[in-house]
Scaffold this motif. Structure first.
Motif, PDB file in Angstrom:
ATOM      1  N   GLN A  22       0.793  -1.413   0.062  1.00 16.70           N
ATOM      2  CA  GLN A  22       0.128   0.082   0.089  1.00 16.70           C
ATOM      3  C   GLN A  22       0.739   1.137   0.027  1.00 16.70           C
ATOM      4  O   GLN A  22       0.921   1.822   1.085  1.00 16.70           O
ATOM      5  N   ARG A  25      -0.421   4.597   1.091  1.00 15.89           N
ATOM      6  CA  ARG A  25      -0.620   4.820   2.703  1.00 15.89           C
ATOM      7  C   ARG A  25       0.869   5.653   3.071  1.00 15.89           C
ATOM      8  O   ARG A  25       0.556   6.408   3.938  1.00 15.89           O
ATOM      9  N   GLN A  81      -5.641   3.555  11.211  1.00 12.54           N
ATOM     10  CA  GLN A  81      -5.762   2.986   9.832  1.00 12.54           C
ATOM     11  C   GLN A  81      -5.585   1.465  10.223  1.00 12.54           C
ATOM     12  O   GLN A  81      -6.086   0.606   9.187  1.00 12.54           O
TER      13      GLN A  81
END
Length: 263
Positions: A22, A25, A81
């Protein structure tokens, strides 16, 4: 003991692989505090004066003041998150497989918490490196001394997200709750302005800021970056960590879920 270490390694590695896949992110974790540091700080610099307060020995720029708060922001967003992924795992069923492993549930949740915290610390040091490129520097040894402070602050903020995720059953609901928690915690703290500045506006707001666990996490990081330890902040962060962990363990207790379904 080997089973515990194997579970720790597997869960931390899973968190690391998820983070590597990711990339957005990681970029978001850097862009968000850098916007505050390079854009908003330029406007606030003239409006918010700073006095000489511990741990600083002289006047500092506003950009220097907010760096510890932005480090805390990274840990706060990362903790939320990571907890969001728990809600997703619960919807897909992988969370059930994790928690049915033949190990104490508390250990499994702690491994998840530790993995996400280590990722958050990595993001913090990446941010500090970028800030250093813009001539916002801390004492050289402060970057090392801040590691324990970042670890305990990250665990505390991650445990808060873990506790919240235990009560949220749908992914869509968690996003709204996450914003409801993050922004009040961030703005009602010493991340952007000292307590004495808040007291000039309202004693009530100052008291709220002083009671905010995020304030103590920020101050713990701030003092550590300048080779000092704020024992009061350390105590409050440790106490908050214990409380949030206990709440998370209670929230993820299968017996509690069974009773609720019967009711």
């Amino acid at each position: 003991m080997s089973a515990y270490l194997t579970a720790l390694r597997a869960i931390v590695l899973r968190e690391a692989l998820r983070f590597v896949h990711q990339r957005e992110r990681f970029l978001a974790a850097l862009v968000r505090p850098l916007v505050w540091l390079l854009v908003f700080a330029a406007g606030f610099r003239a409006a918010l004066g700073l006095s000489i307060i511990p741990p600083y020995q002289t006047y500092i720029t506003y950009e220097t003041y907010i760096v510890p708060g932005l480090c805390g922001m990274i840990l706060l967003f990362n903790g939320m998150q990571s907890s969001l992924s728990l809600v997703y795992d619960r919807e897909t069923g992988s969370m059930r497989l994790l928690l049915t492993a033949p190990l104490p549930r508390g250990w499994l949740l702690f491994c998840k918490l530790l993995g996400s915290t280590l990722i958050g610390i990595l993001q913090v040091y990446a941010f500090l490196a970028v800030a250093w490129l813009f001539d916002i520097e801390m004492p050289a040894l402060g970057y090392v001394a801040a590691l324990p402070a970042l670890l305990i602050a990250g665990l505390m903020l991650g445990a808060l997200g873990l506790a919240i995720s235990s009560f949220i059953k749908q992914l869509e609901n968690f996003a709204g709750v996450m914003n409801f928690v993050i922004f009040p915690m961030f703005f009602l703290s010493t991340a952007l302005y000292p307590l004495w500045k808040m007291a000039e506006s309202s004693d009530l707001l100052r008291d709220i800021c002083a009671a905010n666990p995020f304030t103590h996490a920020v101050e713990l990081i701030r003092f550590a970056l300048y080779l000092d330890w704020n024992l009061a902040a350390l105590g409050w962060v440790a106490l908050s960590l214990a409380a949030f962990l206990a709440l998370a363990l209670w929230g993820y207790d299968p017996a509690r879920g069974l009773v609720r379904r019967k009711g």
